[in-house]
Enzyme design. Structure first.
Site, PDB file in Angstrom:
ATOM      1  CB  SER A 165      -0.384 -10.643  -5.947  1.00 29.01           C
ATOM      2  OG  SER A 165      -1.604 -10.058  -5.531  1.00 29.01           O
ATOM      3  CG  ASP A 166       1.590  -8.749   0.290  1.00 29.66           C
ATOM      4  OD1 ASP A 166       0.482  -8.541   0.814  1.00 29.66           O
ATOM      5  OD2 ASP A 166       2.630  -8.902   0.954  1.00 29.66           O
ATOM      6  CE1 TYR A 167      -5.913  -4.775   0.736  1.00 27.81           C
ATOM      7  CE2 TYR A 167      -4.620  -2.952  -0.129  1.00 27.81           C
ATOM      8  CZ  TYR A 167      -5.808  -3.451   0.356  1.00 27.81           C
ATOM      9  OH  TYR A 167      -6.905  -2.628   0.475  1.00 27.81           O
ATOM     10  CG  ASP A 168      -3.202  -2.230  -5.034  1.00 28.90           C
ATOM     11  OD1 ASP A 168      -3.892  -2.620  -5.996  1.00 28.90           O
ATOM     12  OD2 ASP A 168      -2.820  -1.052  -4.909  1.00 28.90           O
ATOM     13  CB  ALA A 169       1.884  -6.761  -4.895  1.00 27.16           C
TER      14      ALA A 169
END
Length: 758
Positions: free
Chosen positions: A301-305
């Site tokens: 996942s991307d950051y905190d996505a």
């Protein structure tokens, strides 16, 4: 030989067939590689792991053991060094990212080996254009139109990065970008599909090298899967909506090329896609990524996505967000901590099948095994290599080569350039003349701005008399300087030629830096106008992370160089071009618009029912804006050198069978007085098809260097499946009919022909 074809011959034979499909053809129905069976070691570990330990392996966190100090994202779930090490010992961390340095990596890995199952950590970072030694931004490097250069640059960066205790980079970004308002245009290869495909594969090969277990192998992560470059209005993190045909034809091919080249990971896009955020979008992350493309690596996942699914409005709470992400196909959660906090209970309650968690763990552990970490947990954690590779002469030499090759000469009236090294008084005016803070551009990770060489230093080193250069800022990046205009005008009047160093600051491009007006900041535009009014010849040195809409004295300057963000070697690279030590060979990977309001725009746009004729682009009742024609100021591929080329004797078949390669050759002659390099490219247009086609689109390209007066025949080959399209019924196919063909070697060197597919 076309560059795409030439580069293909360097690839290991086991990959060549699938890579040919991804690079040169449609390739969307092909399975990239067979799905790997997990090893007995991995399967044995999975049987011994608790749910909490499995969730830990599927979680990565910002490295607080060896932080670099730069903050790139909102602070989420901070822990501190001691708490981080405790979590690692407890088996609650699978990967750390955006830390740097061997000493801290050794401490963190030693903690991982104290965990119950002794599963090693992987260390990752956003190394987009250099680690300690900063290279040009990827968009600038793309201007070289040279996959071999990109491969060598990525290999050099990998050697330095792995020497700092990093195994994995969240690069390359392979999002096709047609809207220059989007800040992350800077991170990719621009607006063209073929260039993105070829450079995606080259960068993956360069990062990873021939063997992922080698200490200098850096795992590549093509991102952001998929469609992120089409965010609405060019606004960062905004929604994406498009047809599946557009997705498959434009945005998927660079990922297919990267996966075929061996990329072991990918990163999911932040964005909403058609109403379903990608982090929860099973049709994209499982059906398309795993099914159609055959990708069997790790999807991060991307950051905190995953937690942001709540803000998107499709998850009720954190547990629901974790459930949606794991079931969609996210293998590793970045920074949110949702998998650690919620996956065990989700499995126990039956809301998530344990098989889904095990499959994600299997992929993560298999990737760690491919990286050689089970056999050597301290691989790439070697203080001797760190001292040897960091900032080495070799990497700085490569950075300078890439920077010089990235510069694009867009205008050179009356051959103002190159400048002589003696006999001219030069005024270097503008906020970037003696500036080092903005050399590196966005996402420079562990780079130190004080290592950079600014334009003033580079120019002085080239002059026979360094005192012939005067330097005045004139203004700040967005604010005036007291007395700055007056001093700049005085310096210009006292000079024979002015170098005007203007453009964007480093914080005006990159992630989170979308702009509604992609123009030179007003205070700098005002500086340009008063300097031009002195009557001195002006050479604009434009600094930017995207294509800009140019106006007034900047647009009309006698000489104009697109110099992007070139990194540490900015000054020497610009000086090499200004004084003719190196021939300018860069070409634009993105189109410079007439105005900001044209966005999104690309050279390969589709026609309308009322296209405006070239002879009268503002004809009434035709397709244009009220105040601008439907064309670019400088379209994709624009650029010139200090010499000129002519084309003749175009040869191509009159008829080809569907699926057969199309040979194209042309005679190229250097008609100037200096040795130069031509970018020879072939564009096609399918005249009649079941779906409207681009007005023209690049299908092959090559570079050829010729001495004055020399001539050679350049042969290129268009793969037959490069003529395919996603038809109106959703299938890939080659449709019979006529194709227009243009071969181009510069703004004023073009020759046309046609052929038919039967």
């Amino acid at each position: 030989m076309a560059i795409a074809q030439h580069w293909l011959e360097r690839v290991r034979p086991s990959r060549r067939k699938v890579l040919r499909t991804a690079l040169l053809g449609a390739g969307m129905a092909a399975v990239v590689r067979p799905v790997r069976a997990a090893s007995s070691r991995v399967e044995a570990l999975i049987t011994r792991m608790t749910l909490a330990e499995k969730a830990g392996q599927l979680s990565c966190f910002n490295d607080e053991v060896r932080p670099v100090g730069a903050v790139f994202n909102p602070v989420v779930d901070p822990r501190g060094r001691d708490a981080m090490l405790a979590d690692i010992r407890a088996g609650r961390v699978g990967m750390l990212f955006n830390g740097y340095g061997v000493a801290g990596a050794r401490v963190a890995q030693a903690a991982a080996l104290q965990s119950r199952l002794r599963i090693p950590l992987a260390f990752a970072a956003d190394v987009l254009h250099g680690c300690r030694t900063i290279f040009p931004i990827p968009l600038a490097e793309a201007a070289a139109f040279d996959p071999d250069l990109s491969r060598r640059a990525a290999r050099a960066v990998a050697r330095e990065t792995t020497a700092g205790g990093i195994h994995w980079t969240f690069a390359p970004m392979v999002d096709v970008a047609r809207d220059q308002r989007w800040g992350r245009v800077a991170e990719g290869a621009g607006e063209d599909v073929l260039l993105n495909r070829v450079l995606a594969a080259a960068r993956v090969e360069g990062f990873q090298g021939p063997d992922l277990t080698r200490p200098d192998a850096l795992l590549a992560t093509p991102k952001h899967f998929v469609g992120y470059g089409a965010v609405r209005g060019g606004m960062e993190y905004a929604a994406v909506d498009m047809s599946m045909a557009e997705l498959r034809e434009t945005f998927v091919p660079p990922f297919a090329a990267a996966f075929a080249a061996g990329a072991g990971a990918t990163m999911a896009s932040f964005t909403d896609f058609g109403g379903v955020p990608v982090s929860a979008n099973r049709p994209l992350l499982t059906d398309l990524l795993r099914g159609e493309l055959g990708f069997d690596g790790v999807c991060v996942s991307d950051y905190d996505a995953d937690r942001e699914l709540i803000a998107h409005g499709i998850a009720a709470d954190e547990a629901d967000a974790a459930r949606l992400a794991i079931l969609a196909g996210i293998d590793m959660s970045m920074q949110s901590g949702l998998f650690v906090r919620h996956l065990p209970a989700l499995v126990t309650s039956g809301r998530v099948p344990v098989a889904a968690v095990d499959q994600a763990v299997r992929r993560v552990l298999t990737l760690k095994e491919r990286l050689g970490l089970f056999d050597d947990p301290f691989r790439s954690i070697d203080a001797r290599a760190e001292r040897r590779e960091t900032g080495s002469v070799a990497i700085r030499r490569t950075a300078r080569e890439v920077a010089t090759r990235s510069i694009v000469l867009l205008r050179n009236d009356r051959d103002l350039l190159p400048l002589p090294r003696t006999g001219r008084r030069i005024a270097l005016i503008g906020p970037f003349g003696a500036d080092r803070a903005n050399l590196n551009g966005p996402w420079s990770f562990a780079g130190d701005a004080t290592d950079g060489i600014d334009i003033a230093q580079g120019v002085r080193a080239m002059l026979a008399d360094p005192q012939a250069l005067s330097v005045e800022a004139g203004c700040g990046i967005v604010d005036p300087l007291p007395g700055g205009i007056e001093r700049a005008v005085a310096a210009a009047r006292a000079a024979d030629v002015v170098l005007l160093a203007i453009g964007e600051g480093a914080d005006m491009s990159g992630e989170g830096n979308s702009r509604t007006a992609i123009v030179v900041p007003p205070v700098q535009q005002a500086l340009a106008e008063v300097v031009a009014a002195t009557g001195r010849p002006v050479v604009v040195l434009l600094r930017h992370g995207r294509a800009l809409a140019l106006d007034g004295a900047v647009r009309d300057a006698p000489a104009l160089l697109a110099t992007w963000f070139l990194g540490e070697q900015t000054g020497p690279a610009i000086a090499d071009i200004l004084f003719g030590v190196v021939e300018p060979t860069g070409r634009l990977p993105v189109s410079f618009p007439m105005a900001s309001g044209q966005q999104p725009w690309s050279y390969d746009r589709r026609s309308t029912g009322r296209p405006a004729p070239d002879s009268d682009p503002m004809a009434a009742g035709r397709s244009h804006w009220r105040d601008a024609p439907d064309r670019a100021l400088y379209p994709f591929g624009s650029g010139m050198g200090y010499t000129r080329f002519a084309l003749s004797e175009l040869r191509l078949p009159a008829m080809v069978a569907a699926g057969a390669a199309v040979p194209v050759s042309v005679a190229v002659r250097n008609i100037g007085a200096r040795t130069g390099t031509a970018l020879v490219r072939v564009d096609l247009h399918d005249r009649v098809a079941s779906r409207s086609r681009p007005v023209r689109q690049m299908k092959a390209f090559a570079r050829v260097t010729l001495a004055p007066g020399a001539e050679t025949r350049v042969a290129l080959e268009i793969a037959g499946d490069a003529l395919a399209l996603v038809a109106s019924d959703g299938t890939w196919r080659i449709e019979p009919g006529a194709f227009d063909c243009w071969v181009n070697a510069g703004d004023d060197a073009e020759i046309a022909g046609a052929f038919e597919v039967r």
